[in-house]
Design a protein around this motif. Structure first.
Motif, PDB file in Angstrom:
ATOM      1  N   PHE A 294     -15.841  -8.845  -2.180  1.00 50.30           N
ATOM      2  CA  PHE A 294     -16.236  -9.982  -2.913  1.00 50.30           C
ATOM      3  C   PHE A 294     -17.550 -10.463  -2.255  1.00 50.30           C
ATOM      4  CE2 PHE A 294     -11.742 -11.011  -4.137  1.00 50.30           C
ATOM      5  CZ  PHE A 294     -12.024 -11.091  -5.455  1.00 50.30           C
ATOM      6  N   TYR A 295     -18.519 -10.756  -3.080  1.00 43.99           N
ATOM      7  CA  TYR A 295     -20.052 -11.162  -2.792  1.00 43.99           C
ATOM      8  C   TYR A 295     -20.198 -12.443  -3.474  1.00 43.99           C
ATOM      9  CZ  TYR A 295     -25.162  -9.865  -2.330  1.00 43.99           C
ATOM     10  OH  TYR A 295     -26.133  -9.840  -1.780  1.00 43.99           O
ATOM     11  N   GLU A 296     -20.428 -13.388  -2.669  1.00 45.40           N
ATOM     12  CA  GLU A 296     -20.959 -14.475  -3.187  1.00 45.40           C
ATOM     13  C   GLU A 296     -22.026 -15.150  -2.252  1.00 45.40           C
ATOM     14  OE1 GLU A 296     -18.526 -18.817  -4.832  1.00 45.40           O
ATOM     15  OE2 GLU A 296     -17.459 -17.022  -3.469  1.00 45.40           O
ATOM     16  N   SER A 297     -23.138 -15.486  -3.179  1.00 49.96           N
ATOM     17  CA  SER A 297     -24.255 -16.228  -2.341  1.00 49.96           C
ATOM     18  C   SER A 297     -24.622 -15.335  -0.915  1.00 49.96           C
ATOM     19  CB  SER A 297     -23.973 -17.434  -1.920  1.00 49.96           C
ATOM     20  OG  SER A 297     -23.408 -18.427  -3.267  1.00 49.96           O
ATOM     21  N   GLY A 298     -24.790 -14.215  -1.096  1.00 51.34           N
ATOM     22  CA  GLY A 298     -24.997 -13.474  -0.215  1.00 51.34           C
ATOM     23  C   GLY A 298     -24.033 -13.136   0.852  1.00 51.34           C
ATOM     24  N   ARG A 299     -22.796 -13.666   0.700  1.00 49.68           N
ATOM     25  CA  ARG A 299     -21.730 -13.642   1.860  1.00 49.68           C
ATOM     26  C   ARG A 299     -20.671 -12.686   1.347  1.00 49.68           C
ATOM     27  NH1 ARG A 299     -16.968 -16.930   2.714  1.00 49.68           N
ATOM     28  NH2 ARG A 299     -17.821 -17.975   0.793  1.00 49.68           N
ATOM     29  N   LEU A 300     -20.156 -12.043   2.290  1.00 45.88           N
ATOM     30  CA  LEU A 300     -19.242 -10.792   1.794  1.00 45.88           C
ATOM     31  C   LEU A 300     -17.914 -11.485   2.380  1.00 45.88           C
ATOM     32  CD1 LEU A 300     -20.710  -7.304   3.136  1.00 45.88           C
ATOM     33  CD2 LEU A 300     -20.818  -8.563   0.903  1.00 45.88           C
ATOM     34  N   THR A 301     -16.705 -11.349   1.456  1.00 46.57           N
ATOM     35  CA  THR A 301     -15.556 -12.022   1.872  1.00 46.57           C
ATOM     36  C   THR A 301     -14.578 -10.910   2.000  1.00 46.57           C
ATOM     37  OG1 THR A 301     -14.999 -12.805  -0.447  1.00 46.57           O
ATOM     38  CG2 THR A 301     -15.939 -14.387   1.121  1.00 46.57           C
ATOM     39  N   ARG A 302     -13.449 -11.121   1.476  1.00 49.08           N
ATOM     40  CA  ARG A 302     -12.277 -10.160   1.611  1.00 49.08           C
ATOM     41  C   ARG A 302     -12.475  -8.915   0.631  1.00 49.08           C
ATOM     42  NH1 ARG A 302      -8.305 -10.738  -2.564  1.00 49.08           N
ATOM     43  NH2 ARG A 302      -8.465 -12.554  -3.734  1.00 49.08           N
ATOM     44  N   LYS A 303     -11.676  -7.819   0.724  1.00 52.48           N
ATOM     45  CA  LYS A 303     -11.522  -6.784  -0.482  1.00 52.48           C
ATOM     46  C   LYS A 303     -11.108  -7.583  -1.914  1.00 52.48           C
ATOM     47  CE  LYS A 303     -11.072  -3.084   2.824  1.00 52.48           C
ATOM     48  NZ  LYS A 303      -9.959  -1.759   3.099  1.00 52.48           N
ATOM     49  N   THR A 304     -11.493  -6.839  -2.869  1.00 44.58           N
ATOM     50  CA  THR A 304     -11.057  -7.433  -4.049  1.00 44.58           C
ATOM     51  C   THR A 304      -9.722  -7.153  -4.692  1.00 44.58           C
ATOM     52  OG1 THR A 304     -12.068  -5.476  -5.390  1.00 44.58           O
ATOM     53  CG2 THR A 304     -13.358  -7.498  -4.910  1.00 44.58           C
ATOM     54  N   ILE A 305      -9.257  -5.791  -4.047  1.00 43.78           N
ATOM     55  CA  ILE A 305      -7.835  -5.273  -4.646  1.00 43.78           C
ATOM     56  C   ILE A 305      -7.007  -5.156  -3.494  1.00 43.78           C
ATOM     57  CG2 ILE A 305      -6.929  -3.291  -5.738  1.00 43.78           C
ATOM     58  CD1 ILE A 305      -9.573  -2.515  -6.915  1.00 43.78           C
ATOM     59  N   ASP A 306      -5.975  -5.843  -3.495  1.00 45.13           N
ATOM     60  CA  ASP A 306      -4.977  -5.801  -2.428  1.00 45.13           C
ATOM     61  C   ASP A 306      -3.522  -5.430  -2.996  1.00 45.13           C
ATOM     62  OD1 ASP A 306      -4.496  -8.333  -3.448  1.00 45.13           O
ATOM     63  OD2 ASP A 306      -4.714  -9.295  -2.033  1.00 45.13           O
ATOM     64  N   ILE A 307      -3.428  -5.281  -4.272  1.00 42.67           N
ATOM     65  CA  ILE A 307      -2.289  -4.914  -4.855  1.00 42.67           C
ATOM     66  C   ILE A 307      -2.491  -3.629  -5.466  1.00 42.67           C
ATOM     67  CG2 ILE A 307      -0.383  -5.317  -6.616  1.00 42.67           C
ATOM     68  CD1 ILE A 307      -0.523  -8.392  -6.184  1.00 42.67           C
ATOM     69  N   HIS A 308      -1.772  -2.642  -5.078  1.00 44.70           N
ATOM     70  CA  HIS A 308      -2.042  -1.095  -5.599  1.00 44.70           C
ATOM     71  C   HIS A 308      -1.126  -0.521  -6.584  1.00 44.70           C
ATOM     72  CE1 HIS A 308      -5.662  -0.950  -3.199  1.00 44.70           C
ATOM     73  NE2 HIS A 308      -4.862  -1.677  -2.222  1.00 44.70           N
ATOM     74  N   PRO A 309      -1.031  -0.630  -7.775  1.00 42.49           N
ATOM     75  CA  PRO A 309       0.198  -0.049  -8.544  1.00 42.49           C
ATOM     76  C   PRO A 309       0.160   1.546  -8.725  1.00 42.49           C
ATOM     77  CG  PRO A 309      -1.777  -0.590 -10.272  1.00 42.49           C
ATOM     78  CD  PRO A 309      -2.182  -0.953  -8.654  1.00 42.49           C
ATOM     79  N   SER A 310       1.213   2.152  -8.901  1.00 42.70           N
ATOM     80  CA  SER A 310       1.151   3.712  -8.940  1.00 42.70           C
ATOM     81  C   SER A 310       1.972   4.066 -10.214  1.00 42.70           C
ATOM     82  CB  SER A 310       1.612   4.188  -7.749  1.00 42.70           C
ATOM     83  OG  SER A 310       2.970   3.504  -7.220  1.00 42.70           O
ATOM     84  N   SER A 311       2.762   3.241 -10.837  1.00 44.51           N
ATOM     85  CA  SER A 311       3.985   3.527 -11.930  1.00 44.51           C
ATOM     86  C   SER A 311       4.096   2.336 -12.709  1.00 44.51           C
ATOM     87  CB  SER A 311       5.174   3.884 -10.887  1.00 44.51           C
ATOM     88  OG  SER A 311       5.646   2.701 -10.383  1.00 44.51           O
ATOM     89  N   LEU A 312       4.879   2.588 -13.770  1.00 42.90           N
ATOM     90  CA  LEU A 312       5.092   1.328 -14.637  1.00 42.90           C
ATOM     91  C   LEU A 312       6.056   0.249 -13.969  1.00 42.90           C
ATOM     92  CD1 LEU A 312       6.108   2.938 -18.084  1.00 42.90           C
ATOM     93  CD2 LEU A 312       4.145   1.485 -17.556  1.00 42.90           C
ATOM     94  N   LYS A 313       6.904   0.665 -13.114  1.00 40.60           N
ATOM     95  CA  LYS A 313       7.835  -0.174 -12.419  1.00 40.60           C
ATOM     96  C   LYS A 313       6.684  -1.198 -11.402  1.00 40.60           C
ATOM     97  CE  LYS A 313      12.042   2.712 -11.352  1.00 40.60           C
ATOM     98  NZ  LYS A 313      12.653   3.099 -10.631  1.00 40.60           N
ATOM     99  N   ASN A 314       5.835  -0.725 -11.065  1.00 38.92           N
ATOM    100  CA  ASN A 314       4.764  -1.943 -10.197  1.00 38.92           C
ATOM    101  C   ASN A 314       3.679  -2.307 -10.865  1.00 38.92           C
ATOM    102  OD1 ASN A 314       3.478   0.397  -9.494  1.00 38.92           O
ATOM    103  ND2 ASN A 314       4.241   0.819  -7.630  1.00 38.92           N
ATOM    104  N   MET A 315       3.585  -1.583 -12.183  1.00 39.01           N
ATOM    105  CA  MET A 315       2.155  -2.130 -12.601  1.00 39.01           C
ATOM    106  C   MET A 315       2.602  -3.259 -13.933  1.00 39.01           C
ATOM    107  SD  MET A 315       0.025  -1.541 -15.573  1.00 39.01           S
ATOM    108  CE  MET A 315      -1.526  -2.218 -15.785  1.00 39.01           C
ATOM    109  N   LEU A 316       3.703  -3.208 -14.471  1.00 39.89           N
ATOM    110  CA  LEU A 316       3.971  -3.948 -15.859  1.00 39.89           C
ATOM    111  C   LEU A 316       3.879  -5.666 -15.604  1.00 39.89           C
ATOM    112  CD1 LEU A 316       7.195  -2.244 -17.580  1.00 39.89           C
ATOM    113  CD2 LEU A 316       4.718  -2.547 -18.554  1.00 39.89           C
ATOM    114  N   PHE A 317       4.123  -6.067 -14.321  1.00 38.63           N
ATOM    115  CA  PHE A 317       4.108  -7.251 -14.138  1.00 38.63           C
ATOM    116  C   PHE A 317       2.843  -7.874 -13.553  1.00 38.63           C
ATOM    117  CE2 PHE A 317       8.863  -6.754 -14.957  1.00 38.63           C
ATOM    118  CZ  PHE A 317       9.196  -8.077 -15.355  1.00 38.63           C
ATOM    119  N   MET A 318       1.862  -7.008 -13.515  1.00 40.66           N
ATOM    120  CA  MET A 318       0.689  -7.481 -12.703  1.00 40.66           C
ATOM    121  C   MET A 318      -0.264  -8.428 -13.475  1.00 40.66           C
ATOM    122  SD  MET A 318      -0.739  -4.095 -10.817  1.00 40.66           S
ATOM    123  CE  MET A 318      -2.421  -4.878 -10.390  1.00 40.66           C
ATOM    124  N   ASN A 319      -0.227  -8.748 -14.945  1.00 42.52           N
ATOM    125  CA  ASN A 319      -0.919  -9.587 -15.557  1.00 42.52           C
ATOM    126  C   ASN A 319      -2.489  -8.968 -15.442  1.00 42.52           C
ATOM    127  OD1 ASN A 319       1.154 -11.142 -16.443  1.00 42.52           O
ATOM    128  ND2 ASN A 319       1.009 -12.366 -14.792  1.00 42.52           N
TER     129      ASN A 319
END
Length: 303
Positions: free
Chosen positions: A125-150
């Motif tokens: 994340f990049y806001e007003s010249g400042r770097l913060t956390r990573k944007t993606i911290d949930i990593h799906p790999s199948s329907l079982k762990n992707m369908l509920f992600m919204n």
């Protein structure tokens, strides 16, 4: 590395404030075999003029002038998919900054895949010249762990191959966002690959076309604990149902079963009934075990 052609799709709308910085970062890419296809959604600022200036500087930059306007972010990217003919395709926001080796690293990550596939890397994340956390911290790999992600994997992090593009391009159902459709199709019919590297700055500002993200820990905790939220977002529920209806005959029996359990969850009035569906089918949110069960205990199923 074999230099396959990559189409980079950029949907623009009143993005003149940060557009030049993004375009400069594309011109600096170490991987040179790319074409940028830009479609503007009816900007009233200098966006089109800026793109035209870069078009004169580099013939790889191409502005599509077809008179189509008012599509919105998702519709604009789906519209751009009609014009790509390259073996690989990427998606580019108008306000981010790509690191010099982003294209080359993602091409390498997906180049050996034969079936429908997508790959993605992370960003800061990049806001007003400042770097913060990573944007993606949930990593799906199948329907079982992707369908509920919204959501899907954010489009500006994705690269997809021709097989996946041809799969989704005829789709004429409900689309929550183009990246949700592509992520869902990759886990339903092919493969989704995570390249554990940061390759981009994802800019946050008041004019973001997609929802603002909580970057601070306290804000993220408050958002998670909010009882005014639902487990399933209605817009993504309708998109998932539309996907299920459209691709029903192509889905495996196991995939159909998972979709049907997801739909039953949304309609189930009992918390314990919803928990049973989660446990029985092994549903979770990406790689976060237990998170979906916690949300089930704290929130309504759907609005």
């Amino acid at each position: 590395m074999s230099r396959v052609n990559v189409d980079i799709l950029m949907a623009t709308y009143n993005g003149s404030e940060y557009l030049s910085e993004q375009l400069d970062s594309l011109l600096k890419q170490s991987y040179r075999s790319w074409r940028l296809l830009v479609h503007d959604d009816g900007s009233s600022d200098d966006t089109v003029r800026i793109v035209q200036n870069y078009q004169r500087m580099d013939r790889r930059v191409q502005l599509l002038s077809d008179g189509v306007r008012g599509l919105g972010a998702a519709g604009n990217y789906m519209h751009l998919l009609k014009y790509t003919n390259a073996p690989l395709c990427m998606f580019c926001d108008q306000d981010d900054v790509w690191f010099d080796d982003k294209v080359s690293r993602l091409v390498a990550a997906i180049s050996n895949e034969q079936g429908p596939a997508a790959a993605y890397a992370n960003a800061f994340f990049y806001e007003s010249g400042r770097l913060t956390r990573k944007t993606i911290d949930i990593h799906p790999s199948s329907l079982k762990n992707m369908l509920f992600m919204n959501s899907g994997i954010q489009g500006c992090s994705l690269i997809v191959n021709r097989q996946l593009i041809e799969l989704v391009r005829p789709f004429d159902g409900t689309v929550a966002m183009h990246d949700h459709l592509l992520t869902l199709a990759s886990v339903a019919f092919g493969k989704l690959i995570y390249l554990d590297e940061v390759l981009m700055l994802y800019r946050q500002h008041e004019k973001n076309a997609t929802a603002d993200h909580q970057t601070g820990l306290s804000g993220r905790v408050r958002s998670f604990l909010s009882r005014n939220k639902q487990v399933i977002d209605r817009r993504h529920f309708e998109a998932n149902r539309s996907f299920f209806d459209y691709f029903f005959l192509r889905l495996s029996p196991q995939a159909r079963q998972l979709f049907e359990a997801y739909f039953r969850y949304a309609l189930c009035p009992s918390v314990f009934g919803r928990l049973w569906l989660v446990w029985k089918h092994g549903f979770q949110l990406g790689n976060r075990k237990g998170l979906l069960s916690m949300k089930t205990l704290m929130r309504q199923a759907i609005d």
